[in-house]
Design a protein around this motif. Structure first.
Motif, PDB file in Angstrom:
ATOM      1  N   THR A   8     -13.039   4.587 -14.738  1.00 52.23           N
ATOM      2  CA  THR A   8     -11.479   5.648 -15.053  1.00 52.23           C
ATOM      3  C   THR A   8     -11.200   6.845 -13.617  1.00 52.23           C
ATOM      4  O   THR A   8     -12.176   7.419 -13.146  1.00 52.23           O
ATOM      5  N   ASP A   9     -10.015   6.748 -13.925  1.00 49.73           N
ATOM      6  CA  ASP A   9      -9.566   8.600 -13.422  1.00 49.73           C
ATOM      7  C   ASP A   9     -11.217   9.901 -13.658  1.00 49.73           C
ATOM      8  O   ASP A   9     -10.849  10.502 -13.836  1.00 49.73           O
ATOM      9  N   VAL A  10     -10.178   9.420 -15.333  1.00 55.30           N
ATOM     10  CA  VAL A  10     -10.763  10.306 -15.994  1.00 55.30           C
ATOM     11  C   VAL A  10     -10.855  10.611 -17.940  1.00 55.30           C
ATOM     12  O   VAL A  10     -10.834   9.109 -18.345  1.00 55.30           O
ATOM     13  N   ILE A  11     -12.550  11.007 -18.290  1.00 49.80           N
ATOM     14  CA  ILE A  11     -13.064  10.723 -18.738  1.00 49.80           C
ATOM     15  C   ILE A  11     -13.072  12.119 -19.643  1.00 49.80           C
ATOM     16  O   ILE A  11     -13.101  13.674 -19.468  1.00 49.80           O
ATOM     17  N   VAL A  12     -12.102  12.051 -21.046  1.00 47.98           N
ATOM     18  CA  VAL A  12     -11.915  13.047 -22.313  1.00 47.98           C
ATOM     19  C   VAL A  12     -13.068  12.707 -23.140  1.00 47.98           C
ATOM     20  O   VAL A  12     -13.021  11.957 -23.699  1.00 47.98           O
ATOM     21  N   ILE A  13     -14.354  14.148 -23.861  1.00 45.55           N
ATOM     22  CA  ILE A  13     -14.757  13.693 -24.603  1.00 45.55           C
ATOM     23  C   ILE A  13     -14.917  14.700 -26.379  1.00 45.55           C
ATOM     24  O   ILE A  13     -14.297  15.901 -25.950  1.00 45.55           O
ATOM     25  N   GLY A  14     -13.657  13.783 -26.983  1.00 47.00           N
ATOM     26  CA  GLY A  14     -13.138  14.531 -28.352  1.00 47.00           C
ATOM     27  C   GLY A  14     -11.869  14.426 -28.177  1.00 47.00           C
ATOM     28  O   GLY A  14     -10.974  14.188 -27.488  1.00 47.00           O
ATOM     29  N   SER A  15     -11.224  14.259 -29.873  1.00 49.53           N
ATOM     30  CA  SER A  15      -9.531  14.023 -29.428  1.00 49.53           C
ATOM     31  C   SER A  15      -9.440  14.354 -30.134  1.00 49.53           C
ATOM     32  O   SER A  15      -8.199  14.145 -31.439  1.00 49.53           O
ATOM     33  N   GLN A 266     -24.744   3.647 -22.878  1.00 47.60           N
ATOM     34  CA  GLN A 266     -24.077   2.712 -22.034  1.00 47.60           C
ATOM     35  C   GLN A 266     -23.418   3.642 -21.075  1.00 47.60           C
ATOM     36  O   GLN A 266     -23.484   5.168 -20.941  1.00 47.60           O
ATOM     37  N   GLU A 267     -22.661   3.412 -20.193  1.00 47.36           N
ATOM     38  CA  GLU A 267     -22.380   4.687 -19.125  1.00 47.36           C
ATOM     39  C   GLU A 267     -21.003   4.655 -18.331  1.00 47.36           C
ATOM     40  O   GLU A 267     -20.979   3.360 -17.961  1.00 47.36           O
ATOM     41  N   ALA A 268     -20.402   5.829 -18.676  1.00 48.83           N
ATOM     42  CA  ALA A 268     -19.226   5.195 -18.202  1.00 48.83           C
ATOM     43  C   ALA A 268     -18.762   6.375 -17.414  1.00 48.83           C
ATOM     44  O   ALA A 268     -19.382   7.370 -17.062  1.00 48.83           O
ATOM     45  N   ARG A 269     -18.626   5.956 -16.235  1.00 55.78           N
ATOM     46  CA  ARG A 269     -18.212   6.547 -15.312  1.00 55.78           C
ATOM     47  C   ARG A 269     -16.391   7.149 -14.953  1.00 55.78           C
ATOM     48  O   ARG A 269     -15.809   6.656 -15.310  1.00 55.78           O
ATOM     49  N   ALA A 270     -16.159   7.493 -14.135  1.00 51.47           N
ATOM     50  CA  ALA A 270     -14.982   8.796 -14.008  1.00 51.47           C
ATOM     51  C   ALA A 270     -15.060   9.916 -13.098  1.00 51.47           C
ATOM     52  O   ALA A 270     -16.017  10.407 -12.351  1.00 51.47           O
ATOM     53  N   ARG A 271     -13.770   9.954 -11.984  1.00 52.60           N
ATOM     54  CA  ARG A 271     -13.741  11.159 -11.343  1.00 52.60           C
ATOM     55  C   ARG A 271     -14.079  12.454 -12.522  1.00 52.60           C
ATOM     56  O   ARG A 271     -14.253  13.388 -11.321  1.00 52.60           O
ATOM     57  N   VAL A 272     -12.984  12.457 -13.322  1.00 50.48           N
ATOM     58  CA  VAL A 272     -13.534  13.629 -14.125  1.00 50.48           C
ATOM     59  C   VAL A 272     -13.570  13.911 -15.117  1.00 50.48           C
ATOM     60  O   VAL A 272     -13.575  12.730 -15.668  1.00 50.48           O
ATOM     61  N   VAL A 273     -14.509  14.104 -15.856  1.00 45.68           N
ATOM     62  CA  VAL A 273     -15.073  14.453 -17.655  1.00 45.68           C
ATOM     63  C   VAL A 273     -13.730  15.658 -17.998  1.00 45.68           C
ATOM     64  O   VAL A 273     -14.909  17.091 -17.140  1.00 45.68           O
TER      65      VAL A 273
END
Length: 490
Positions: A8-15, A266-273
């Motif tokens: 994905t482009d961005v992973i955001v941690i926390g909602s 699990q591993e989730a990949r992104a360009r930005v975290v």
């Protein structure tokens, strides 16, 4: 361990407050965004505010403010220490701690960004109030804020989405006390809409805001940003507990490792975290993301990750009045506030300053326990007369002071405790500064003065309480990489 081939482009941690806003905005701009939230959606019908025993949650239960007490599966334990061990209050769910917050919605002053230049303490931010102003305005609209323009103590602002919430007898009474002394006060901005707005119903003055708003008038992000973010194509994965941020061979971010709802890694990949885990969870995750290239954790070349933990100094003054104030009626968020003592005046004996929140209260059980001042109504002879004296007759003036960044106040990984996924838990160490203690004493003096001016015949003082509520600092922003964790662009 599972892995996702599609990046994905961005992973955001926390909602919560930050994670929801940034997810919505990036999705609106066309980015593919995935948010990982270790909690889950909360049904409004499950909120304590819908139950007659809602106040019991102040002592125990799955909606308690402190994760060490509620112990929901999605929570992690927090160890505390120092001369003033803090009471860590946060909530893990879609919406984060905005599920519980009161919705009081002040802004920083321009001076807050230049404290080193003005007062020789802390550090100047690499950004200014003017840099943030358009985002403040956008967030006012996105969350739905009730308020009124013209505040002489702050820079001019755009018109709020809805008018201010009613002051009530309580607000009008304490305002007369400030007027009598010639001190400034103003109706508070609150992220609680006073009129129907953006598909949400207006506040009905239910009065149980900190226990979840069952109608959505209070702006928790599960009812403000998240519906819009999901419509724009954002994805949210609940029961997803992030363990660490992963890197490629060059030390660039690759994605995250997280435990899914079944407990599988699990591993989730992104360009930005983007990390939006509050002032405790964010350094915990950075410190836990150790590798050969970054043995002390990510973004920690300065050694400042987790350092300079701050928490607003609080003190409560309850004024008891002959007339009924009925403080349990209406939104718990402050109907009015005063920033008369906000800026530095060295004649007071300390640097920087504080706000007074002029607050309402909970119900009769809270009052019998002693309320904010922690002085219970005794059982036996005199119990009913004391309850009749207090309940419905109190106005609370609350000190919210500016804390100073000090490196010994810190968040670090505890060597022994872990959460249910085996991830090291945080240890939070905190001691009030001498500056904060002097601020406490001055606020007690002037707070007592204004309550008496408003007509209180008795003042009850909490004293210097266990620090709690607002979790700040720990990932300092700055221009010098040796003195900060991130730059102005994070």
């Amino acid at each position: 361990m599972g892995s996702e081939n599609k990046r994905t482009d961005v992973i955001v941690i926390g909602s919560g407050a930050a994670g929801a806003a940034v997810t919505w905005r990036l999705a609106e701009l066309g980015a593919k965004v995935t948010c990982l939230e270790q909690g889950d959606w909360v049904k409004p019908g499950d909120y304590p505010s819908t139950q007659p025993n809602y106040e019991v949650q102040l002592k125990r239960g799955p909606f308690h403010f402190n994760p060490n007490i509620r112990k929901r599966p999605e929570d992690y334990p927090v160890v505390t220490g120092g001369k003033n061990p803090p009471d860590i209050l946060m909530f893990n769910a879609v919406g984060g701690s905005t599920i519980h917050w009161t919705g009081h919605f002040p802004r920083f002053h321009p001076s807050d960004f230049r404290v080193k230049t003005l007062d020789g303490v802390g550090d100047d931010w690499p950004i200014t109030y003017r840099d943030l102003e358009p985002f403040y305005d956008a967030n006012d609209h996105g969350m739905g804020v009730a308020g009124i323009t013209g505040d002489p103590c702050n820079p001019p602002r755009k018109r709020r989405p809805t008018p201010p919430l009613p002051l009530g007898t309580l607000g009008e009474t304490i305002a007369r006390g400030f007027d009598k002394l010639g001190w400034y006060w103003w109706p508070s901005d609150n992220a609680i809409i006073s009129r129907d707005f953006d598909g949400r119903p207006a506040c009905t003055l239910h009065g149980k805001c900190m226990f979840g708003c069952p109608i959505g008038a209070k702006a928790s992000t599960d009812v403000t940003y998240w519906p819009k973010a999901l419509k724009k194509g954002a994805e949210i994965r609940t029961r997803a507990r992030v363990q660490e941020i992963t890197l490629d061979a060059q030390g660039r971010v690759r994605g995250v490792l997280y435990h899914d709802s079944k407990g599988e890694l699990q591993e989730a990949r992104a360009r930005v975290v983007v990390i939006c885990c509050n002032g405790v969870g964010t350094p915990r995750l950075l410190l836990n993301s150790k590798s050969r290239l970054f043995p002390d954790g990510l973004a920690n070349s300065s050694g400042l990750v987790g350092k300079n933990f701050m928490i607003h100094p609080f003190r409560f003054l309850d004024g008891i009045f002959e007339d009924r104030m009925d403080g349990w009626k209406g939104p718990f968020g402050a109907p009015a506030f005063s920033q008369h003592f906000y800026e530095t005046d060295l004649a007071r004996g300390f640097v920087r300053g504080f706000s007074f929140q002029l607050e309402r209260s909970f119900g009769p059980l809270w009052e019998s326990w002693g309320g904010a001042i922690a002085k219970p109504v005794q059982w036996g002879r005199g119990h009913h007369s004391e309850m009749q004296k207090r309940f419905g007759h109190i106005i609370r003036v609350t000190l919210i002071g500016e804390d100073l960044p000090e490196e010994h106040n810190r968040v670090e990984l505890d060597p022994e405790i872990t959460d249910s996924s085996g991830i090291p838990g945080p240890r939070v160490t905190y001691t009030y500064s001498e500056n904060s203690l002097r601020m406490h004493e001055y606020a007690r003096k002037v707070g007592t003065e204004v309550l008496k001016a408003a007509g209180a015949y008795e003042i009850q003082d909490s004293g210097v309480i266990q620090p709690a509520f607002h979790l700040m600092g720990t990932a300092r922003m700055g221009n010098d990489p040796q003195k900060s964790v991130v730059n102005r662009w994070h």
